[in-house]
Every structure is written in C-alpha cells, then in structure tokens.
Write an enzyme that holds these catalytic residues in place. Structure first.
Site, PDB file in Angstrom:
ATOM      1  N   HIS A 296       2.840  25.445 111.866  1.00 10.22           N
ATOM      2  CA  HIS A 296       3.837  25.953 111.138  1.00 10.22           C
ATOM      3  C   HIS A 296       4.670  26.858 111.311  1.00 10.22           C
ATOM      4  CE1 HIS A 296       1.513  24.351 107.088  1.00 10.22           C
ATOM      5  NE2 HIS A 296       1.457  23.344 107.986  1.00 10.22           N
TER       6      HIS A 296
ATOM      7  N   PRO B  61      -7.368  38.018 100.549  1.00  6.52           N
ATOM      8  CA  PRO B  61      -7.121  36.937 101.283  1.00  6.52           C
ATOM      9  C   PRO B  61      -5.466  36.631 101.426  1.00  6.52           C
ATOM     10  CG  PRO B  61      -8.140  36.010  99.414  1.00  6.52           C
ATOM     11  CD  PRO B  61      -8.272  37.503  99.358  1.00  6.52           C
TER      12      PRO B  61
ATOM     13  N   TYR C 280       3.617  30.580  98.659  1.00  2.00           N
ATOM     14  CA  TYR C 280       3.222  32.063  98.118  1.00  2.00           C
ATOM     15  C   TYR C 280       3.895  32.052  96.820  1.00  2.00           C
ATOM     16  CZ  TYR C 280       0.136  33.237 102.122  1.00  2.00           C
ATOM     17  OH  TYR C 280      -0.680  33.459 103.187  1.00  2.00           O
TER      18      TYR C 280
ATOM     19  N   LYS D 228      -5.655  37.286 106.796  1.00  2.00           N
ATOM     20  CA  LYS D 228      -6.148  38.390 107.935  1.00  2.00           C
ATOM     21  C   LYS D 228      -7.630  38.235 108.222  1.00  2.00           C
ATOM     22  CE  LYS D 228      -2.152  39.291 109.263  1.00  2.00           C
ATOM     23  NZ  LYS D 228      -1.775  38.181 110.042  1.00  2.00           N
TER      24      LYS D 228
ATOM     25  N   TYR E  86       2.530  38.714 109.688  1.00 10.36           N
ATOM     26  CA  TYR E  86       1.930  37.482 109.330  1.00 10.36           C
ATOM     27  C   TYR E  86       1.397  36.657 110.437  1.00 10.36           C
ATOM     28  CZ  TYR E  86       0.842  33.543 106.137  1.00 10.36           C
ATOM     29  OH  TYR E  86       0.128  32.359 105.468  1.00 10.36           O
TER      30      TYR E  86
HETATM   31  P1  RFL Z   1     -18.970  35.535 108.017  1.00  5.80           P
HETATM   32  O1  RFL Z   1     -18.007  34.246 108.057  1.00  5.80           O
HETATM   33  O2  RFL Z   1     -19.064  36.015 106.628  1.00  5.80           O
HETATM   34  O3  RFL Z   1     -20.231  35.428 108.839  1.00  5.80           O
HETATM   35  C1  RFL Z   1     -21.479  36.183 108.561  1.00  5.80           C
HETATM   36  C2  RFL Z   1     -22.667  35.213 108.882  1.00  5.80           C
HETATM   37  O4  RFL Z   1     -23.784  36.195 108.829  1.00  5.80           O
HETATM   38  C3  RFL Z   1     -24.656  35.509 108.224  1.00  5.80           C
HETATM   39  N1  RFL Z   1     -25.903  36.357 107.711  1.00  5.80           N
HETATM   40  C4  RFL Z   1     -26.890  36.608 108.147  1.00  5.80           C
HETATM   41  N2  RFL Z   1     -27.532  36.241 109.075  1.00  5.80           N
HETATM   42  C5  RFL Z   1     -28.910  36.582 109.610  1.00  5.80           C
HETATM   43  N3  RFL Z   1     -29.443  37.705 108.866  1.00  5.80           N
HETATM   44  C6  RFL Z   1     -28.872  38.337 107.844  1.00  5.80           C
HETATM   45  N4  RFL Z   1     -29.430  38.984 107.248  1.00  5.80           N
HETATM   46  C7  RFL Z   1     -27.588  37.915 107.616  1.00  5.80           C
HETATM   47  N5  RFL Z   1     -26.632  38.190 106.482  1.00  5.80           N
HETATM   48  C8  RFL Z   1     -25.519  37.474 106.477  1.00  5.80           C
HETATM   49  C9  RFL Z   1     -24.158  34.995 107.096  1.00  5.80           C
HETATM   50  O5  RFL Z   1     -24.668  33.637 106.414  1.00  5.80           O
HETATM   51  C10 RFL Z   1     -22.950  34.474 107.558  1.00  5.80           C
HETATM   52  O6  RFL Z   1     -22.888  33.052 108.341  1.00  5.80           O
HETATM   53  O7  RFL Z   1     -18.308  36.657 108.512  1.00  5.80           O
HETATM   54  P2  RFL Z   1     -17.245  37.063 109.991  1.00  5.80           P
HETATM   55  O8  RFL Z   1     -18.013  36.094 111.150  1.00  5.80           O
HETATM   56  O9  RFL Z   1     -17.109  38.219 110.144  1.00  5.80           O
HETATM   57  O10 RFL Z   1     -15.864  36.061 109.540  1.00  5.80           O
HETATM   58  C11 RFL Z   1     -15.170  36.585 108.750  1.00  5.80           C
HETATM   59  C12 RFL Z   1     -14.629  35.525 107.967  1.00  5.80           C
HETATM   60  O11 RFL Z   1     -15.487  34.599 107.409  1.00  5.80           O
HETATM   61  C13 RFL Z   1     -14.049  36.147 106.660  1.00  5.80           C
HETATM   62  O12 RFL Z   1     -13.062  37.226 107.013  1.00  5.80           O
HETATM   63  C14 RFL Z   1     -12.948  35.223 106.047  1.00  5.80           C
HETATM   64  O13 RFL Z   1     -13.669  33.979 105.724  1.00  5.80           O
HETATM   65  C15 RFL Z   1     -12.491  35.952 104.786  1.00  5.80           C
HETATM   66  N6  RFL Z   1     -12.124  34.876 103.663  1.00  5.80           N
HETATM   67  C16 RFL Z   1     -10.887  34.551 103.768  1.00  5.80           C
HETATM   68  N7  RFL Z   1     -10.131  34.927 104.755  1.00  5.80           N
HETATM   69  C17 RFL Z   1      -8.709  34.589 104.838  1.00  5.80           C
HETATM   70  O14 RFL Z   1      -8.012  34.896 105.782  1.00  5.80           O
HETATM   71  N8  RFL Z   1      -8.345  33.716 103.972  1.00  5.80           N
HETATM   72  C18 RFL Z   1      -9.065  32.923 103.095  1.00  5.80           C
HETATM   73  O15 RFL Z   1      -8.654  32.179 102.293  1.00  5.80           O
HETATM   74  C19 RFL Z   1     -10.349  33.226 102.734  1.00  5.80           C
HETATM   75  N9  RFL Z   1     -11.222  32.826 101.886  1.00  5.80           N
HETATM   76  C20 RFL Z   1     -12.908  34.493 102.625  1.00  5.80           C
HETATM   77  C21 RFL Z   1     -12.620  33.293 101.818  1.00  5.80           C
HETATM   78  C22 RFL Z   1     -14.202  34.916 102.423  1.00  5.80           C
HETATM   79  C23 RFL Z   1     -15.072  34.482 101.422  1.00  5.80           C
HETATM   80  N10 RFL Z   1     -16.418  35.228 101.245  1.00  5.80           N
HETATM   81  C24 RFL Z   1     -16.772  35.924 102.375  1.00  5.80           C
HETATM   82  C25 RFL Z   1     -17.168  35.283 100.185  1.00  5.80           C
HETATM   83  C26 RFL Z   1     -13.655  32.901 100.948  1.00  5.80           C
HETATM   84  C27 RFL Z   1     -14.721  33.312 100.671  1.00  5.80           C
HETATM   85  C28 RFL Z   1     -15.496  32.598  99.451  1.00  5.80           C
HETATM   86  C1  PHB Z   2      -6.049  28.713 103.462  1.00  2.78           C
HETATM   87  O1  PHB Z   2      -5.335  27.776 103.694  1.00  2.78           O
HETATM   88  O2  PHB Z   2      -7.302  28.776 102.958  1.00  2.78           O
HETATM   89  C2  PHB Z   2      -5.278  30.080 103.003  1.00  2.78           C
HETATM   90  C3  PHB Z   2      -3.837  30.432 103.482  1.00  2.78           C
HETATM   91  C4  PHB Z   2      -3.352  31.710 103.263  1.00  2.78           C
HETATM   92  C5  PHB Z   2      -3.913  32.459 102.637  1.00  2.78           C
HETATM   93  C6  PHB Z   2      -5.285  32.367 102.322  1.00  2.78           C
HETATM   94  C7  PHB Z   2      -5.968  31.112 102.358  1.00  2.78           C
HETATM   95  O3  PHB Z   2      -3.283  33.772 102.639  1.00  2.78           O
END
Ligand code: RFL
Ligand code: PHB
Length: 400
Positions: free
Chosen positions: A75, A296, A204, A300, A387
C-alpha cells in the site's frame, strides 16, 4: 522434554520469539523455544496486519519473507476519513517511495514456524514457563510445565518474548524495572470477515459516533475495527449491530459503502501504552510485548517486537562470535529510543482519531490537529515517516 541446557532459552512463540530463534539458528547459536499455547492456536491468532517498509525488507533478507512478498498487499497510501470526507495521505510520495505491506501477523508466525520446523531446532508447544531463576548467574534457568510434568531448561541467556502478561518480567525483583503506563478510555472491537475489501487502502475514520478502521488481509478478507467503550462486552454486538455501526461510521459521499460478509473472527482489545525499563535484568532480556505495549492505532506493536529482535540477535551473535558484549550492554537503551518514538506516535494517532470526551477545548484541539495533517504536506510527511517506519539499526551511543 528432558531437562536440557542450551545457549539461549526463548519464552514464547509469538513473532518476537520465533524470529529471534530463526536469526540465532542461522548463525549457529542453539536455542530452545517454549510456548504455552498449542501450535494450532498460535497459527490462528488474529492480530496485527501492517508491516513497516524496513521490517518487510528485513524479513525478506532473513529468508522468511517469500510468502509475504508474494501474498502481502503493498500500500502506497492510507485514507483519513473525517466526518464523511476522504483525505488521502500519500505515504510513498511523502517518504522516498517507501510503502507498507499488509500481511497478517499470523501469516508471519506460520512462515517462522515453517522455517523452525525445517531447521529441526527445538520448539515446544503446550509447554508453560512457570518460573525464571538465576537471572544474575552464568546459568539462568526456567521451569517448564507440560502434561508430563515439570522440566528445567537452562542457558547462557533467557529471553522473555512472552507477551504482555508474561512470566519473564514478573520474575524480576520488585523495584528493579520501572513501569510506565497509560490507559485509554476506549477499546477496539475487531472483526475478520469473508468480504472482498471495498477500498484499496486502509481507512482511519473519525466520526461523531466513534472511531472506525477499515483494513484487509487479502482480496477476499476484510479486517475492520470499531472504537467502543472500555467495558464493552462482545455479546452485546450482534453481526447486524456491528455492520450497521461500521456502515454508519465509514459512510462517505466519495466512495462506495463497505462490503459485508460472514464474520469469522471477533474480539475486543483494550487500549494501553506500557513501557518496562530497562529491558534487561542480568541474563534475562525482554523483547516485544513483554517489554512494551502500544495502542494499535499506529500499527506499531508487531513492528516494534521485530525491531527489538533485530537488535538483540545482532548483540547475542556478536557476543558469541567475538566475546564483544557491548551490543548486549546497549540493547535496552538502543531499543527504548525506538520504543518511545513508537509510543509517542501511537498515543498521538490514538488521541487524534478517537472521541476524547465532552471537553470542547480538547475537541477543538483534536480537530485542528486533524485539519493540519490532511492539509499540510509537512505535517503529513511526519505522519508518513512514522507510519511507514523510521530506519532500523541505530545503536545507542554514550551521549544518548
Ligand atoms: P505475542 O505475540 O503476545 O507472543 C507472546 C507469546 O508468548 C506466549 N507465552 C508463554 N509461553 C510460555 N510460557 C509462558 N509463561 C508464556 N506466557 C506467554 C504466548 O502464548 C504468546 O504466544 O508477543 P510478541 O512476540 O512480542 O509480538 C507482539 C505482537 O503480537 C503485538 O505487539 C501485536 O499483535 C499487538 N496487537 C496489534 N498490533 C498492531 O500493530 N495492530 C493490531 O491490530 C493489533 N491487534 C494486538 C492486537 C495484540 C493483541 N493482544 C496482545 C491481546 C490484538 C490483540 C488481541
Ligand atoms: C490491521 O489490519 O489489523 C490493522 C491495521 C492498522 C492498524 C491496526 C490494525 O493501525
């Protein structure tokens, strides 16, 4: 799993843990990854979707970007929709031709797991780390609980990539790590729907009824979000209510209305900003969500998790190859510079696009900021640079 010794013990098979394992294995450093969830759960967990320009290049250069390049959507802009009026932010024109890639986090996780399975390096699912001990010794150790009982895994380093509620940071004595936190008065209700995206770029949207975001995963899958009250419960949102609200908030005179389809995933995510500092205690090092959370709105979270790991992998490899531990010594300071930039950007995007409340002064400031972003090239360039992502790889120096 027998009690084992390795070089680097990694807690968590999210993007941070899996990528770190991959980068270290490429350089011959032995790792064990321990994940509490099942393989299936980790591969299906729907989260982030926007990959920064530099992060996408890094994934490709590390040999795990082939499918992302083939299937990811490139994009060159995003849209801001303000009370029905569309404004395009031409990211690539504003930032040296650079673009973002829209590719689901769980697809990156699948690609990293495939690489790990091909390498044969140890990766244990359904295995929970319940304790970390010996942080300040030469042999930090974790206790791993599985259905067969408890085992110990020790290494030269333990890396906490265990997400926001992880055991790693909780194992550090109270008072050693400082926790900075901000809680926002809204959550995001997110859905994944089998519906062809009606727009080519992310939207957005700020609307009197609240925030909305139009995103996508593929030519047949849409990902959409609604800003909702912080205490909102999923059960209160029927499919019809979700689509009605999205249609209202995203309505525009200049474009077609959104396409609907079966909702195949849904969830509510609270909005928080958290930084834990420093990101290291003795031989326990934190990376990704284990050390910092962003709301989110700036997309980032995933990108920061990966950028931490690029710094950490280089520091560990340096230390094993040449005994040079300066990268490890600077790891936390190096990462925190980027982390705080992303924290500010995410906070700024969040407070600019959500309904802040009734205060008329705050609301006028917010509107003024939005008008400035969509009308000034200088302001839009600032947004584009943050971004699309600042360049990777600035090691902290003494003056920082
Ligand atoms: P993760 O992906 O949470 O991975 C951590 C892993 O550790 C495991 N774990 C354990 N394993 C063994 N023993 C234990 N005691 C443990 N405790 C935990 C967990 O099961 C998991 O597999 O962290 P990591 O690798 O640092 O990655 C970070 C990203 O996942 C995170 O920053 C993003 O996904 C945040 N986030 C979003 N970010 C965006 O930029 N856009 C989004 O749309 C977005 N949606 C989200 C999200 C985070 C969410 N969380 C954490 C609730 C939506 C959700 C629901
Ligand atoms: C997504 O595609 O899940 C998404 C995109 C932009 C954001 C957050 C989530 O700022």
């Amino acid at each position: 799993m027998e009690s084992v010794r390795t070089q680097v013990v990694i807690i968590g098979a999210g993007p941070a843990g899996l990528l770190l394992g991959h980068l270290l294995e490429l350089e011959g450093v032995d790792t064990v990854i321990v994940e509490t969830r099942s393989l299936d759960y980790v591969q299906q967990r729907v989260r982030a979707g926007v990959i920064e320009y530099g992060i996408a290049n890094f994934l490709e250069a590390s040999g795990v970007g082939t499918r992302m390049r083939a299937e990811g959507l490139v994009h060159h802009g995003i849209e801001f929709r303000l009370d029905g009026a569309s404004h395009r932010i031409a990211l690539s024109d504003l930032y040296d031709g650079r673009a973002i890639t829209v590719y689901g986090q769980q697809e990156i996780v699948k690609d990293l797991i495939a690489a790990r399975l091909t390498s044969g390096a140890p990766l244990f699912f359904d295995a929970t780390v319940t304790a970390v001990v010996g942080h300040s010794t030469e042999r930090p150790t974790v206790t791993v609980r599985t259905s067969d009982g408890d085992r110990e895994v020790s290494g030269d380093y333990v890396i906490g990539c265990d997400g926001s509620h992880g055991v790693a940071s909780a194992s550090v004595p109270t008072g050693v790590l400082r926790r900075y936190e901000r809680v926002y008065p809204f959550s995001w209700l997110g859905i994944l729907a089998e519906a062809p995206p009606a727009a080519e770029e992310l939207i957005y949207c700020r609307h009197p009824q609240g925030f909305a975001l139009y995103s996508m995963r593929s030519p047949t899958l849409s990902r959409l979000y609604l800003g909702v009250r912080p205490d909102e419960v999923l059960d209160a949102w029927s499919d019809e209510r979700i689509w009605d609200e999205l249609t209202t908030r995203l309505a525009s005179d200049q474009s077609a209305s959104i396409t609907q389809g079966p909702i195949i995933e849904r969830g509510i995510t609270p909005m928080r900003s958290v930084v834990v500092a420093p990101m290291r205690y003795g031989r326990l090092v934190l990376a990704g969500d284990a050390a910092h959370i962003v709301p989110p709105t700036g997309a980032k979270g995933l990108n920061l998790a990966i950028s931490d790991v690029t710094v950490l992998a280089e520091a560990l490899i340096d230390s094993y190859r040449s005994g040079n531990r300066s990268g490890l010594a600077e790891y936390s300071r190096t990462c925190l510079r980027r982390v705080w930039r992303a924290e500010h950007f995410s906070y700024w995007m969040t407070t600019m696009l959500h309904q802040l409340g009734e205060d008329p002064f705050d609301n006028q400031l917010q509107l003024s900021q939005l008008r400035y972003i969509v009308s000034s090239e200088a302001a839009a360039r600032t947004l584009a640079e943050n971004y699309v992502g600042l360049p990777l790889g600035h090691r902290a120096v003494a003056a920082d």
